[in-house]
Design a protein around this motif. Structure first.
Motif, PDB file in Angstrom:
ATOM      1  N   GLU A  75       7.994  -7.393  -0.983  1.00  0.00           N
ATOM      2  CA  GLU A  75       6.547  -7.288  -1.195  1.00  0.00           C
ATOM      3  C   GLU A  75       5.885  -6.403  -0.141  1.00  0.00           C
ATOM      4  OE1 GLU A  75       8.068 -10.540  -1.247  1.00  0.00           O
ATOM      5  OE2 GLU A  75       8.288 -10.086  -3.392  1.00  0.00           O
ATOM      6  N   ARG A  76       6.633  -6.010   0.876  1.00  0.00           N
ATOM      7  CA  ARG A  76       6.058  -5.236   1.979  1.00  0.00           C
ATOM      8  C   ARG A  76       6.426  -3.758   1.926  1.00  0.00           C
ATOM      9  NH1 ARG A  76       7.548  -8.904   7.163  1.00  0.00           N
ATOM     10  NH2 ARG A  76       5.985  -7.584   8.209  1.00  0.00           N
ATOM     11  N   LEU A  77       7.338  -3.413   1.006  1.00  0.00           N
ATOM     12  CA  LEU A  77       7.760  -2.033   0.853  1.00  0.00           C
ATOM     13  C   LEU A  77       7.675  -1.619  -0.610  1.00  0.00           C
ATOM     14  CD1 LEU A  77      10.996  -1.996   3.073  1.00  0.00           C
ATOM     15  CD2 LEU A  77       8.672  -1.334   3.736  1.00  0.00           C
ATOM     16  N   ALA A  78       7.475  -0.343  -0.835  1.00  0.00           N
ATOM     17  CA  ALA A  78       7.462   0.210  -2.190  1.00  0.00           C
ATOM     18  C   ALA A  78       8.343   1.454  -2.198  1.00  0.00           C
ATOM     19  CB  ALA A  78       6.044   0.558  -2.614  1.00  0.00           C
ATOM     20  N   TYR A  79       9.047   1.672  -3.310  1.00  0.00           N
ATOM     21  CA  TYR A  79       9.908   2.852  -3.372  1.00  0.00           C
ATOM     22  C   TYR A  79       9.231   3.967  -4.160  1.00  0.00           C
ATOM     23  CZ  TYR A  79      11.441   1.587  -8.146  1.00  0.00           C
ATOM     24  OH  TYR A  79      11.495   1.300  -9.491  1.00  0.00           O
TER      25      TYR A  79
END
Length: 291
Positions: A75-79
């Motif tokens: 939930e803290r990173l996006a690709y």
């Protein structure tokens, strides 16, 4: 954030910095950061205020997620995009005919927690191979391979890897094949896929007219997720948009050849796609419909 100087990640980040500076001068500047790689990349991306994006292995992210080392990492990173596949290189003497022959032998996988360490351990575990792990720095371990100390070195990086560029074929060295047989296909999917090392990649280590089967695993561009509307999130969004707009330049220009493998459509399981990519898809579809 990229990885170490002997890998491919930092080359990718450097290309991004140069292309965006030239073709998207209004976008935020990219400052390439050299790191030890491995677990340090997702940790710094989540925990440090001055790291906004990183090139990182999908297997590394999945390992961190499964271990629960960084709570709520998904939930803290996006690709943003799958960038390329990095090949698994196993260098040994001709005495080691295939990857299964390494069972019970000493195998160097680089520093503990590094990318090669994590990916190699996952691969060996899935294939049911149990080597004795050695964590010396890879350049130091390479010197001992002709003497059998260690029996092999595993290095995971986009080919051709600089660390093997100037190596002499001492002690009848070769790359150990990893055949995409039924066992590999059943156990290594979906994180690995078949790949090959060729003479054009490593003229000193792969004889002309031959190939060495191996496996490769995906690398992604990932960004931190910040509160909507915050200055940092606006900066990350602007960088992501500039990257997407200039991806074709990176793929067709005189840059790291691995850019040609970039695929925005591929997914990173268990992680969210960056909102800017979804907006870019929507805008692209609308432009096609308008035609």
């Amino acid at each position: 954030m990229g990885g170490s100087l002997i890998g491919t990640y930092i080359k990718i980040v450097n290309d991004m910095a140069n292309v965006l500076a030239s073709y998207a001068p209004d976008a935020p500047r990219i400052f390439p950061v050299i790191t030890s790689g491995g677990y340090q990349i997702p940790y710094d991306l989540v925990e440090l205020d001055f790291i906004d994006a990183a090139v990182v292995s999908g297997i590394m992210l999945d390992a961190v997620r499964l271990a629960g080392w960084l709570p709520q990492i998904a939930e803290r990173l996006a690709y943003v995009s799958e960038l390329y596949f990095e090949e698994t290189h196993i260098l040994s003497t001709q005495l080691i005919e295939n990857v299964y022959a390494l069972d019970g032998l000493t195998v160097n996988v680089g520093p503990p927690g590094g990318g090669s360490d994590v990916i190699a351990r996952r691969m060996f575990e899935l294939l049911g191979i149990h080597p004795k792990y050695d964590n010396r720095p890879i350049p130091a371990a390479l010197d001992g391979v002709p003497r059998g100390d260690p029996a092999a070195v595993v290095f995971v990086a986009g080919k051709p890897a600089d660390v093997f560029r100037d190596i002499r074929v001492v002690g009848n060295l070769h790359y150990v094949p990893i055949n995409w047989d039924d066992k590999a296909k059943n156990w290594l999917s979906p994180w690995f896929r078949p790949a090959m090392l060729e003479n054009a990649d490593y003229p000193r280590l792969v004889p002309a007219g031959t190939i060495v089967p191996t496996v490769a695993s995906p690398v992604f561009l990932v960004t931190a997720i910040q509160p909507a509307g915050s200055p940092r999130q606006k900066m990350i969004s602007a960088m992501t948009a500039a990257f997407l707009q200039n991806l074709s330049t990176l793929q067709t220009g005189p840059y790291e050849p691995k850019w040609r493998e970039a695929n925005v459509l591929d997914h990173l399981p268990h992680f969210n796609r960056a909102a800017e990519v979804i907006a870019w898809f929507t805008q692209s579809n609308q432009s096609q419909d308008a035609r």
